[in-house]
Design a protein around this motif. Structure first.
Motif, PDB file in Angstrom:
ATOM      1  N   UNK A  33       0.525  -7.379   4.123  1.00 61.09           N
ATOM      2  CA  UNK A  33       0.494  -8.311   5.250  1.00 61.09           C
ATOM      3  C   UNK A  33       1.763  -8.179   6.082  1.00 61.09           C
ATOM      4  N   UNK A  34       2.895  -8.008   5.417  1.00 61.94           N
ATOM      5  CA  UNK A  34       4.156  -7.834   6.152  1.00 61.94           C
ATOM      6  C   UNK A  34       4.074  -6.617   7.066  1.00 61.94           C
ATOM      7  N   UNK A  35       3.599  -5.503   6.479  1.00 62.26           N
ATOM      8  CA  UNK A  35       3.508  -4.266   7.253  1.00 62.26           C
ATOM      9  C   UNK A  35       2.603  -4.431   8.465  1.00 62.26           C
TER      10      UNK A  35
ATOM     11  N   UNK B 145      12.122 -14.880   8.599  1.00 63.99           N
ATOM     12  CA  UNK B 145      12.573 -15.909   9.529  1.00 63.99           C
ATOM     13  C   UNK B 145      11.448 -16.377  10.461  1.00 63.99           C
ATOM     14  N   UNK B 146      10.629 -15.441  10.915  1.00 66.31           N
ATOM     15  CA  UNK B 146       9.619 -15.813  11.915  1.00 66.31           C
ATOM     16  C   UNK B 146       8.257 -16.128  11.319  1.00 66.31           C
ATOM     17  N   UNK B 147       7.981 -15.698  10.097  1.00 66.41           N
ATOM     18  CA  UNK B 147       6.661 -15.943   9.510  1.00 66.41           C
ATOM     19  C   UNK B 147       6.759 -16.840   8.281  1.00 66.41           C
ATOM     20  N   UNK B 148       7.620 -16.456   7.343  1.00 68.22           N
ATOM     21  CA  UNK B 148       7.689 -17.205   6.082  1.00 68.22           C
ATOM     22  C   UNK B 148       8.267 -18.607   6.272  1.00 68.22           C
ATOM     23  N   UNK B 149       9.382 -18.696   6.999  1.00 71.71           N
ATOM     24  CA  UNK B 149      10.065 -19.992   7.132  1.00 71.71           C
ATOM     25  C   UNK B 149       9.162 -21.060   7.782  1.00 71.71           C
ATOM     26  N   UNK B 150       8.455 -20.740   8.879  1.00 71.06           N
ATOM     27  CA  UNK B 150       7.545 -21.755   9.430  1.00 71.06           C
ATOM     28  C   UNK B 150       6.486 -22.204   8.422  1.00 71.06           C
TER      29      UNK B 150
END
Lengths: 283, 327
Positions: A33-35, B145-150
């Protein structure tokens, strides 16, 4: 009674096996998903100017990271120039002469050094180069990355040289070649593909390092090709864009991340290709 | 054996029949062996140099604060008062939480990949895991920072607070950034390390032992828990320690999501700081020689801890598989 017990044992097994499967799907899933996210976010932000221009001042949109791409190449080139001869030389020592306590010590030290945090290595380069030269420079960044590349490079070189069949060595020696010629003209050429793999993986690792560059290469918003001056680097540029409060810089951070991931993956893929072609050649 | 014999033979012939030259091939060999040995010694020297520079650079801080530096919680750069405890706390907490999460997932995944998954799936998945280990840390940080933190702020923290809020661990304001997010991004980052090494030690379990257990009517899971895991025990411990070492020293991704505010709080929701991230953040801003020296001392602590951990892990992994964990 026994059948019940067996069923219970089977059920228990199925349950835990299911959990293991879940764990690997979760792990691989998150990472995939990160990629995918990086590719989606980055692809939208890429344009030609991104590869040809330097960063715009704060407040202006647009601009690019061309100087950071070149800076990364410059720093990695400095690092390679330092680390490759030493690393491959030490690898030759371990593979060809490496018996006894000293060699075991070198192996252990190389393995332990691989685990030392890169930011600590950065401090070494700061003390050695930045303090002596009184300024940040691509050279200092290169020294830091060289120290990081060295330990894994030594170990992979050793492993790869050991894969060369002993008959090659014996044949060369039987023809009257001295040891140094045996190593340099028979064994190393036979292992070229594997050596290229080791080098590529080391370069890929170095190209993505950020922490040790913070206070060695430092970064630069303009073109610089002088190794004695502060130099931009792709990972540094990403970091600076990410921690900034500007949306356009965030957009560019994703684009730069896509470029960096692509560089790292291309190097790793080339590494695999190099090994595959030698294996075929040896058969 | 054979090559030493051949060399000796050649040397004997040369000594008997040819006039001595000032550059005998033997001399050239000795020079070559000496040169590559010098390169090898450079690795040892590099390590000594790191230790020495860190020791020298931290002299001012060591003299000013002594051993109390490690336990002192005061951190006030303006007043010139420095204590490392908040950073040690942040480093240890995030790394341990990451290990508690990544350990079971990584070992589970390694079991699945070596013992259960269809053979055809192992190659591609192994390749993927290797690729993911190669993603630079700054990119994990960007994603975090932009995906996990929210997600942590809007879903995970309210969920934890609602269901487990009676624990001090999950109390306090929900910023999103902080120790919890740092631990989660570390989990994702050390997962490939733990999985890959566990996989290689599990693959080294002798086939015969597994077959023997199967022959005694053990189920597939009983073979795994009764034979494979005990055999690979020390190697898996090594994999976990290497993962821990990576988590302790990880800098960029943690710096980007931990909040960078030193402090010791029982809550995982709190902002924090780690040893690596305080160096990354403050080294260029350090305005006094003492401040710089303090940061170098933190680096020295980090160096000592990671060297000890890696030493232990290598010895454990080496005992089992001489080639595992070389990456």
């Amino acid at each position: 009674m026994d059948a019940m017990a067996l069923r219970r044992r089977r059920l228990r097994g199925a349950l835990f096996e299911g959990l293991c499967a879940l764990a690997s799907f979760a792990g691989v899933g998150i990472l995939l998903a990160i990629l995918i996210y990086i590719v989606r976010q980055g692809a939208g932000a890429l344009d030609l100017a991104f590869f040809t221009a330097t960063p715009k001042p704060v407040g202006e949109t647009g601009g690019g990271i061309a100087n950071a791409i070149v800076g990364t190449l410059l720093i990695v080139a400095v690092a390679a120039a330092i680390a490759l001869p030493i690393g491959i030389g030490a690898g030759i020592y371990l593979a060809e002469f490496g018996r006894g306590r000293f060699a075991d010590l070198v192996r252990l030290v190389a393995d332990v050094l691989t685990g030392v945090p890169s930011i600590v290595i950065g401090i070494l380069a700061y003390e050695l180069v930045v303090v002596t030269m009184h300024r940040f420079s691509a050279l200092a960044g290169g020294v830091a990355l060289a120290a990081l590349m060295l330990p894994p490079l030594v170990r992979t070189t050793e492993e790869i040289l050991r894969l060369v069949p002993g008959e090659y060595r014996e044949a060369a020696l039987a023809l009257g070649a001295p040891r140094w010629r045996t190593v340099l003209t028979v064994i190393v050429p036979a292992a070229t593909g594997g050596l290229i793999t080791g080098v590529m993986l080391a370069l890929a690792r170095a190209a993505g390092e950020t922490a040790p560059l913070l206070f060695t290469a430092f970064g630069n918003n303009f073109w610089n090709l002088n190794p004695g001056q502060p130099t931009a680097a792709l990972p540094l540029q990403i970091y600076q864009y990410v921690i900034s409060p500007y949306d356009d810089w965030h957009r560019q951070a994703w684009a730069a991340a896509l470029v960096l991931v692509t560089i790292v993956f291309v190097l790793s893929a080339l590494a695999r290709l190099a090994t595959r072609s030698t294996r075929r050649g040896n058969q | 054996m054979l090559d030493t014999f051949v060399t000796t033979l050649a040397e004997a012939q040369r000594a008997g029949r040819r006039p001595r030259r000032w550059w005998s091939p033997r001399l050239a060999d000795r020079v070559f062996a000496g040169a590559v040995a010098a390169f090898a010694a450079a690795i040892v020297l590099l390590t000594v140099l790191i230790a020495w520079e860190l020791w020298r650079g931290s002299a001012a801080a060591r003299h000013a604060f002594g051993f109390g530096f490690i336990t002192s919680t005061q951190w006030d750069p303006v007043a010139g008062v420095f204590g490392a405890a908040p950073f040690i706390y942040g480093t240890v907490v995030t790394a341990i939480v990451a290990l508690l999460l990544a350990g079971p997932i990584g070992i589970g995944a390694a079991i699945f990949l070596t013992e259960l998954a269809p053979r055809a799936a192992r190659g591609p998945v192994g390749f993927l895991v290797e690729m993911l280990a190669a993603i630079p840390s700054v990119i994990y940080g960007l994603w975090a920072l932009f995906v996990l933190v929210p997600v942590v702020r809007t879903h995970l923290q309210p969920f934890l607070a609602e269901n487990l809020g009676f624990l001090p661990l999950f109390s306090g304001p929900k910023y999103g950034v902080g120790l919890l997010s740092a631990a989660l991004v570390l989990t994702v980052m050390i997962l490939p390390t733990v999985t890959a090494i566990s996989q290689s030690v599990l693959a080294a379990v002798p086939r015969g032992q597994r077959e023997a257990a199967h022959a005694l009517a053990a189920t597939r899971w009983e073979v795994i828990t009764g034979v494979s895991l005990p055999f690979a025990r020390s190697g898996i411990a090594g994999a976990l320690i290497l993962g821990l070492g990576r988590a302790l020293g990880e800098t960029m991704a943690v710096t980007m999501v931990i909040g960078n505010r030193p402090g010791i709080s029982p809550s995982l929701f709190a902002l924090g700081d780690t040893m690596a991230s305080v160096i990354a953040n403050q080294f260029n801003e350090a305005d006094s020689a003492l401040f710089t020296s303090v940061l170098v001392e933190i680096a020295l602590l980090l160096f000592v801890v990671t060297v000890l951990l890696n030493l232990g892990a290598r010895l454990l992994v080496w005992r089992l598989t001489p080639h595992a964990g070389k990456r």
